[in-house]
Design a protein around this motif. Sequence first.
Motif, PDB file in Angstrom:
ATOM      1  N   ALA A 105       0.811  -1.217   0.000  1.00 35.14           N
ATOM      2  CA  ALA A 105       0.000   0.000   0.000  1.00 35.14           C
ATOM      3  C   ALA A 105       0.846   1.270   0.000  1.00 35.14           C
ATOM      4  CB  ALA A 105      -0.943   0.004   1.204  1.00 35.14           C
ATOM      5  N   TRP A 106       2.072   1.212   0.447  1.00 32.61           N
ATOM      6  CA  TRP A 106       2.948   2.393   0.455  1.00 32.61           C
ATOM      7  C   TRP A 106       3.232   2.888  -0.963  1.00 32.61           C
ATOM      8  CZ3 TRP A 106       7.846   2.407  -1.776  1.00 32.61           C
ATOM      9  CH2 TRP A 106       8.365   1.167  -2.122  1.00 32.61           C
ATOM     10  N   MET A 107       2.950   2.055  -1.982  1.00 36.45           N
ATOM     11  CA  MET A 107       3.200   2.438  -3.375  1.00 36.45           C
ATOM     12  C   MET A 107       1.943   2.980  -4.072  1.00 36.45           C
ATOM     13  SD  MET A 107       5.691  -0.656  -4.566  1.00 36.45           S
ATOM     14  CE  MET A 107       6.207   0.122  -6.089  1.00 36.45           C
ATOM     15  N   LEU A 108       0.831   3.121  -3.340  1.00 40.03           N
ATOM     16  CA  LEU A 108      -0.405   3.606  -3.964  1.00 40.03           C
ATOM     17  C   LEU A 108      -0.251   5.020  -4.506  1.00 40.03           C
ATOM     18  CD1 LEU A 108      -3.232   2.374  -1.581  1.00 40.03           C
ATOM     19  CD2 LEU A 108      -2.821   1.672  -3.942  1.00 40.03           C
ATOM     20  N   ASP A 109      -0.809   5.231  -5.686  1.00 44.65           N
ATOM     21  CA  ASP A 109      -0.856   6.565  -6.276  1.00 44.65           C
ATOM     22  C   ASP A 109      -1.908   7.360  -5.505  1.00 44.65           C
ATOM     23  OD1 ASP A 109      -1.118   8.824  -7.832  1.00 44.65           O
ATOM     24  OD2 ASP A 109      -1.336   7.739  -9.711  1.00 44.65           O
ATOM     25  N   PRO A 110      -1.557   8.498  -4.918  1.00 44.89           N
ATOM     26  CA  PRO A 110      -2.513   9.239  -4.094  1.00 44.89           C
ATOM     27  C   PRO A 110      -3.567  10.020  -4.881  1.00 44.89           C
ATOM     28  CG  PRO A 110      -0.440  10.421  -4.195  1.00 44.89           C
ATOM     29  CD  PRO A 110      -0.224   9.105  -4.919  1.00 44.89           C
ATOM     30  N   GLU A 111      -3.445  10.072  -6.196  1.00 45.91           N
ATOM     31  CA  GLU A 111      -4.393  10.849  -6.993  1.00 45.91           C
ATOM     32  C   GLU A 111      -5.670  10.059  -7.247  1.00 45.91           C
ATOM     33  OE1 GLU A 111      -2.214  12.173 -10.409  1.00 45.91           O
ATOM     34  OE2 GLU A 111      -0.752  13.218  -9.170  1.00 45.91           O
ATOM     35  N   GLY A 112      -6.818  10.695  -7.002  1.00 45.16           N
ATOM     36  CA  GLY A 112      -8.118  10.036  -7.064  1.00 45.16           C
ATOM     37  C   GLY A 112      -8.515   9.504  -8.422  1.00 45.16           C
ATOM     38  N   GLU A 113      -8.011  10.110  -9.498  1.00 44.70           N
ATOM     39  CA  GLU A 113      -8.402   9.622 -10.818  1.00 44.70           C
ATOM     40  C   GLU A 113      -7.732   8.296 -11.168  1.00 44.70           C
ATOM     41  OE1 GLU A 113      -5.042  12.587 -11.442  1.00 44.70           O
ATOM     42  OE2 GLU A 113      -6.892  12.580 -10.308  1.00 44.70           O
TER      43      GLU A 113
END
Length: 124
Positions: A105-113
């Motif tokens: 999860a530390w690699m998740l893209d924080p942008e909602g799109e």
Amino acid sequence: MGYQRGKLLVMESGFYYIYAKTCFRYYRPEESSSTGLPPVDVSNTQLIQYVYHESIKQNSKSVVLMKTGSTMRWNITTYNMYCAQQGRGVRLEEGDALYVNVSNAWMLDPEGEGTYFGAIKLGN
């Protein structure tokens, strides 16, 4: 649908289409980074997306409804991205819940799109 503590809650029984998309991204800082720490080795990283269903009929026991992903072999560039998406139809009962869990999860893209999750009621 409702939402509580990271879970979608089913308010009406029916047949739903569940969908999820998760984007993972890794930025490799230059070797002369101000932190002085060596870059993290992500050369063979598993990036998996799980969608869970908690059934009210089974005492809210969680079961994997969908699973997708890949073992990524990132290249040596400074920026890498991978997206996993999936969807399926399923019968849900009032009181059921849905949620997404991912590896790394530390690699998740924080942008909602790039990362989202939802359900559409198709019928009874």
